[in-house]
Write a protein that holds these residues in place. Structure first.
Motif, PDB file in Angstrom:
ATOM      1  N   ASP A   1       0.865  -1.171   0.000  1.00  0.00           N
ATOM      2  CA  ASP A   1       0.000   0.000   0.000  1.00  0.00           C
ATOM      3  C   ASP A   1       0.904   1.223   0.000  1.00  0.00           C
TER       4      ASP A   1
ATOM      5  N   HIS B   1       0.643   4.223   0.918  1.00  0.00           N
ATOM      6  CA  HIS B   1       0.677   5.143   2.060  1.00  0.00           C
ATOM      7  C   HIS B   1       1.410   4.592   3.273  1.00  0.00           C
TER       8      HIS B   1
ATOM      9  N   CYS C   1      -6.338   7.150   6.337  1.00  0.00           N
ATOM     10  CA  CYS C   1      -5.057   7.024   7.029  1.00  0.00           C
ATOM     11  C   CYS C   1      -4.319   8.344   7.048  1.00  0.00           C
TER      12      CYS C   1
ATOM     13  N   CYS D   1     -11.222   2.154   5.502  1.00  0.00           N
ATOM     14  CA  CYS D   1     -10.769   3.149   4.524  1.00  0.00           C
ATOM     15  C   CYS D   1     -11.940   3.987   4.037  1.00  0.00           C
TER      16      CYS D   1
ATOM     17  N   CYS E   1     -12.355   6.955   1.292  1.00  0.00           N
ATOM     18  CA  CYS E   1     -11.066   7.314   0.704  1.00  0.00           C
ATOM     19  C   CYS E   1     -10.948   6.709  -0.689  1.00  0.00           C
TER      20      CYS E   1
ATOM     21  N   ASN F   1      -6.360  11.502   0.759  1.00  0.00           N
ATOM     22  CA  ASN F   1      -5.111  11.921   0.137  1.00  0.00           C
ATOM     23  C   ASN F   1      -5.121  11.957  -1.385  1.00  0.00           C
TER      24      ASN F   1
HETATM   25  S1  SF4 Z   1      -7.367   5.102   3.919  1.00  0.00           S
HETATM   26 FE1  SF4 Z   1      -7.168   5.400   1.724  1.00  0.00          FE
HETATM   27  S2  SF4 Z   1      -5.023   5.785   1.354  1.00  0.00           S
HETATM   28 FE2  SF4 Z   1      -5.209   4.952   3.406  1.00  0.00          FE
HETATM   29  S3  SF4 Z   1      -4.857   2.765   3.174  1.00  0.00           S
HETATM   30 FE3  SF4 Z   1      -7.056   3.111   3.018  1.00  0.00          FE
HETATM   31  S4  SF4 Z   1      -7.466   3.371   0.849  1.00  0.00           S
HETATM   32 FE4  SF4 Z   1      -5.269   3.596   1.128  1.00  0.00          FE
END
Ligand code: SF4
Lengths: 473, 199
Positions: free
Chosen positions: A128, A130, A347, A407, A410, A429
């Motif tokens: 991932d 991020h 995240c 998530c 997102c 993000n």
């Molecule tokens: S919150 Fe969004 S950016 Fe973060 S791990 Fe989940 S899908 Fe990926």
């Protein structure tokens, strides 16, 4: 010559080095989730290979999980299948998993730090991008692809070529109302979505030192949006205080030894970076995006730019396409852009401090009647903490929806999605086309801007709100 | 992994910069747990537009994709490489690739050939004006030929060698299994471990 912190962490993990080959690096912690792991396990099974270090591997369910009715089976068949596959794989290979509904479940990049598993000087990977989030602790942490996930599962190492290093020095003090999200959006707008390519970014300077751990995580999280492989911040007392007392933190004499060890993972005074960028933190203001990549951002006080104002032909075309997709006209004041959805979570900004900051803005107020707001804690632990502090009540009284961890909005992979044409102020993000659901339009914002936007219905900062006293009086 | 030496196929001019992985394969397709069959998700949103290049009969069976700069930015999803390869793409040409995408491509057997912006523009123009023309790519020589064009491309020597040999990463690393064991013996005892799953 001195070394940067990234180089020190790197050097401390080289298992094998040979001329003309990538370095083979040892991986201290491997985080996995349901999306990028199934094919990796399938590969292991096909080749008859075991997981080398299940004890250095941790799994959680995040991308696909619904944030409502989490005690019921996942309705979507493919989502359910991915999650069930992860459970079966973890059981088969002896890997610890935090499944949906578990008190420790959450977004993978929230779970690692909150358990104290993310520590300075470590190498941390996850399928991932991020994963860069963990760099806030002075760890070298980066996203990998599924075949690399398989590689780490099988060998606990990765063949890697050294990265270049870039110092991003943020001077001065961030003005009141300016968060680390505004800072990183401004950094990306400055250096571009390709500006960090090939680099590990090290954020330094007084403005960075003054930030909390969670604010630092937001910055490192979005390093990837500048094209960088990873972001790092040198460990200091703030870092140590955050780790202390968490489940996997060292204790007693080990603690002192660990702190001494961690303190070594900072950039030497005479180290040289391959590139340097300096940003005046005291000049920053709330920052939002208007386009379809995270570099297409501007101060909230500005207007949608005219594509013709871009000197670069590629940027001009990209801006034109972005405005068409976003259904925006050049010259429109960003503050006049009306949204129908606000998403607080991910995240990037789904930690307790983010929820607190947003709650402080909406407390005692009422949501714009045409706006729907989702508040999604980054983990079940964040959720529990918020509920202990009564934040859930603040949000629901305001008129927002209070959800379970994941998530969520997102990315368009679970039930929380934008409908075509919907416009969202989002603390996540990525504002790519369709990221939050097919045809959905995304403006990236900080938690307090998200909150103020939910109050007014148009992109707003808390400073735009009428004082509560006026409302009461 | 299938070895790569030379490839000739119809060139597809994709005149776009910043082709991010969400466009190459939208998130909704990532739910699958198999390793193949991702071709239907390739550029799914754009393919809904009849004017999109892959909907043009001349380019439909193409296998050499020529794109603008910053190809493969965004999420690290390797599915982007799988989707391209499942569709039949063997080579992507761009003036600049996102790091993670470039890495994923090399591991999957997809050649990511980096050319100068000027050469990229020439290729795009030629293919737009000569729909259905073939592009030949010679990895050993690092050369792309198309119509009158003969263009050099960049690739790091290690990825090149692996592609040429069709070598699997894990097998390569396991030649150093002793070094890994030795390294583990010297790791700091202070480092955290997750522990075994609760029974
Ligand atoms: S919150 Fe969004 S950016 Fe973060 S791990 Fe989940 S899908 Fe990926």
């Amino acid at each position: 010559m001195g070394r940067t912190m990234a180089e020190k962490v790197w050097d401390a993990h080289v298992v094998h080095r040979a001329e003309g080959e990538p370095d083979l690096l040892y991986i201290d912690m491997h985080l996995i989730h349901e999306v990028t792991s199934p094919q990796a396990f399938e590969g292991l099974r096909q080749a008859g290979r075991p997981v080398r270090r299940p004890d250095l591997t941790l799994a959680t369910e995040d991308h696909n999980v619904p944030t409502l009715d989490i005690d019921r089976p996942i309705a979507d068949a493919t989502s359910r299948k991915q999650v069930e596959t992860l459970r079966a794989n973890c059981a088969e290979f002896g890997i610890r998993l935090y499944p949906m509904g578990d008190a420790e479940q959450g977004i993978v990049h929230v779970v690692g730090p909150q358990r104290g598993l993310t520590q300075p000087g470590m190498t941390i990977v996850c399928g991932d991008s991020h994963t860069s989030t963990h760099g806030a602790f002075g760890a070298l942490a980066f996203g990998i692809g599924t075949s690399e996930v398989e590689h780490v599962l099988a060998t606990q190492t990765l063949p890697l070529r050294p990265f270049k290093t870039m110092a991003i020095t943020v001077t001065g003090e961030l003005p009141h109302g300016v968060s680390s999200k505004d800072l990183i959006l401004a950094v990306i707008a400055k250096i571009g979505t390709g500006g960090g390519q090939g680099y590990v970014l090290e954020y330094r300077g007084e403005a960075i030192r003054a930030l909390s751990m969670e604010a630092r995580m937001t910055i490192c999280n979005m390093s990837i949006e500048a094209g960088a492989r990873a972001g790092m911040i040198a460990p200091d007392q703030t870092t140590f205080d955050y780790i202390k007392g968490r489940e996997h933190a060292p204790t007693g004499v080990d603690w002192d030894a660990a702190v001494e060890r961690w303190t070594g993972f900072v950039t030497d005074d005479d180290a040289v970076f391959d590139a340097e960028v300096v940003i005046d933190g005291s000049a920053l203001t709330p920052f939002v995006t208007w386009g379809t990549n995270p570099g297409q951002g501007a101060p909230l006080s500005a207007s949608v730019p005219d594509p013709e104002s871009f000197a670069d032909e590629g940027e001009r075309q990209a801006a034109q396409r972005a405005l068409a997709y976003m259904d925006l006209e050049a010259g429109t004041r960003l503050r006049d852009i009306r949204v129908d959805t606000v998403f607080l979570g991910s995240c990037t900004n789904g930690r307790i401090e983010d929820l607190r900051a947003a709650a402080d803005v909406v407390r005692g107020r009422t949501i714009d009647p045409k706006v729907r707001m989702l508040v999604v804690p980054g983990s079940m632990r964040v959720k529990a903490q918020a509920e202990r502090e009564g934040l859930d009540k603040v949000f629901t009284d305001f008129g927002a929806e209070w959800r379970s961890a994941g998530c969520s909005m997102c990315l368009g992979m679970n039930p929380d999605q934008l409908k075509p044409g919907e416009r969202c102020a989002s603390t996540s993000n990525r504002n790519f086309e369709g990221r939050q659901g097919k045809g959905g339009r995304t403006h990236l914002v900080s938690p307090v801007v998200a909150a103020a936007t939910a109050v007014r219905g148009t992109l707003s900062a808390p400073a735009d709100l009428e004082p509560l006293s006026a409302l009461v009086g | 992994m299938k070895a790569f030496s030379t490839h000739t196929g119809v060139g597809i001019p994709l005149r776009r910069s910043n082709v991010d992985t969400d466009q190459i394969i939208p998130a909704v397709y990532l739910k699958r747990i198999s390793r193949t069959g991702f071709e239907d998700g390739l550029f799914a949103a754009w393919r809904a537009d009849p004017a999109f290049v892959l909907n043009d009969e001349a380019y439909r069976a193409g296998s050499v994709l020529v794109a603008g700069p910053d190809f493969g930015t965004g999420s690290s999803r390797e599915h982007a490489v799988w989707a391209l390869m499942d569709y039949g793409i063997r080579v992507v040409i761009s003036p600049r690739f996102a790091d993670i995408f470039r890495g994923n491509a090399g591991k999957g057997g997809l050649l990511a050939a980096q050319v100068t912006s000027d050469d990229d523009e020439l290729l795009l123009k030629w293919l737009e004006n000569h729909p259905g023309d073939s592009v030949s790519v010679d990895l050993a020589e690092q050369r792309i030929t198309c119509g009158p064009l003969s263009i050099a491309f960049q690739i790091d020597p290690y990825t090149k060698w692996r592609l040429l040999e069709g070598l699997d990463d894990i097998a390569l690393t396991l030649r150093h299994a002793d070094s890994i064991t030795q390294f583990e013996a010297t790791r700091s005892a202070l480092l955290p471990a997750v522990g075994a799953p609760e029974a």
